[in-house]
Design a protein around this motif. Structure first.
Motif, mmCIF file in Angstrom:
data_model
loop_
_atom_site.group_PDB
_atom_site.id
_atom_site.type_symbol
_atom_site.label_atom_id
_atom_site.label_comp_id
_atom_site.label_asym_id
_atom_site.label_seq_id
_atom_site.Cartn_x
_atom_site.Cartn_y
_atom_site.Cartn_z
ATOM 1 N N LEU A 116 5.295 8.479 -23.255
ATOM 2 C CA LEU A 116 4.636 9.777 -23.277
ATOM 3 C C LEU A 116 3.678 9.814 -22.097
ATOM 4 O O LEU A 116 2.838 8.922 -21.950
ATOM 5 C CB LEU A 116 3.854 9.969 -24.590
ATOM 6 N N ILE A 117 3.829 10.822 -21.266
ATOM 7 C CA ILE A 117 2.902 11.007 -20.149
ATOM 8 C C ILE A 117 2.070 12.241 -20.450
ATOM 9 O O ILE A 117 2.605 13.320 -20.710
ATOM 10 C CB ILE A 117 3.638 11.170 -18.810
ATOM 11 N N ILE A 118 0.766 12.051 -20.433
ATOM 12 C CA ILE A 118 -0.168 13.149 -20.613
ATOM 13 C C ILE A 118 -0.877 13.321 -19.277
ATOM 14 O O ILE A 118 -1.455 12.375 -18.748
ATOM 15 C CB ILE A 118 -1.195 12.843 -21.721
ATOM 16 N N GLY A 119 -0.784 14.507 -18.734
ATOM 17 C CA GLY A 119 -1.406 14.762 -17.443
ATOM 18 C C GLY A 119 -2.428 15.873 -17.539
ATOM 19 O O GLY A 119 -2.293 16.787 -18.361
ATOM 20 N N SER A 120 -3.435 15.783 -16.718
ATOM 21 C CA SER A 120 -4.426 16.855 -16.657
ATOM 22 C C SER A 120 -4.650 17.224 -15.200
ATOM 23 O O SER A 120 -4.477 16.412 -14.298
ATOM 24 C CB SER A 120 -5.738 16.429 -17.317
ATOM 25 N N TYR A 121 -4.990 18.480 -15.017
ATOM 26 C CA TYR A 121 -5.296 18.960 -13.673
ATOM 27 C C TYR A 121 -6.208 20.167 -13.793
ATOM 28 O O TYR A 121 -6.331 20.768 -14.852
ATOM 29 C CB TYR A 121 -4.027 19.322 -12.897
#
Length: 155
Positions: A116-121
């Motif tokens: 699971l990849i959780i990304g924020s920007y």
């Protein structure tokens, strides 16, 4: 790569028996391409030893080789018993090569299992033509939805 360096450091705290298990598993999983990973995660050499140089390839083939080997490396650690979660912050600053690797790991046909990849920007720093938005659009067009149970979550 910092998260993966921390993962390797965690492995280094294991018993000698466990280190030998991981050494064997990593060498088998990477084949003769360990140098591609040790170039980025130097601490891995403490487990698998120095790796031989790799033959030079044309740029496109070299990138494909890296993607395949990196995908295999991630798969060594993401298992049914131990799923892997990666949190990637500040993706508005990610370069195109890093975004391609991330897209490979979450793509419909190439997704790494048990990852699971959780990304924020910062959405105020990401226009519709920003490489991150273009990657997310490509993933969506390929059937990977940000709000689905598929291994990508972005906000």
């Amino acid at each position: 790569m910092f998260a993966l360096k921390d993962l390797v450091k965690q492995l280094l705290s294991e018993t000698e028996e466990q280190l030998q298990h991981w050494k064997k598993r990593i060498l088998e999983g990477l084949g003769g391409n360990g140098r591609l990973i040790t170039n980025f995660i130097h601490e891995l050499e403490l487990i698998i030893g120095p790796q031989p140089a790799l033959p030079d390839l044309p740029a496109m083939e070299a990138e494909q080789r890296f993607h395949r080997v990196f995908h295999n490396f991630i798969q060594l650690f993401a298992s049914d018993q131990h799923p892997m979660v990666l949190f990637l912050d500040d993706l508005q600053w990610a370069d195109k090569a890093s975004l391609r690797v991330m897209a490979l790991l979450v793509g419909r046909d190439t997704a790494a299992d048990n990852l699971l990849i959780i990304g924020s920007y910062r959405d105020n720093e990401v226009s519709a033509t920003h490489p991150l938005q273009l990657m997310l659009k490509d993933l969506h067009d390929d059937g990977v939805d940000r709000k689905s149970t598929h291994p990508i979550v972005m906000q």
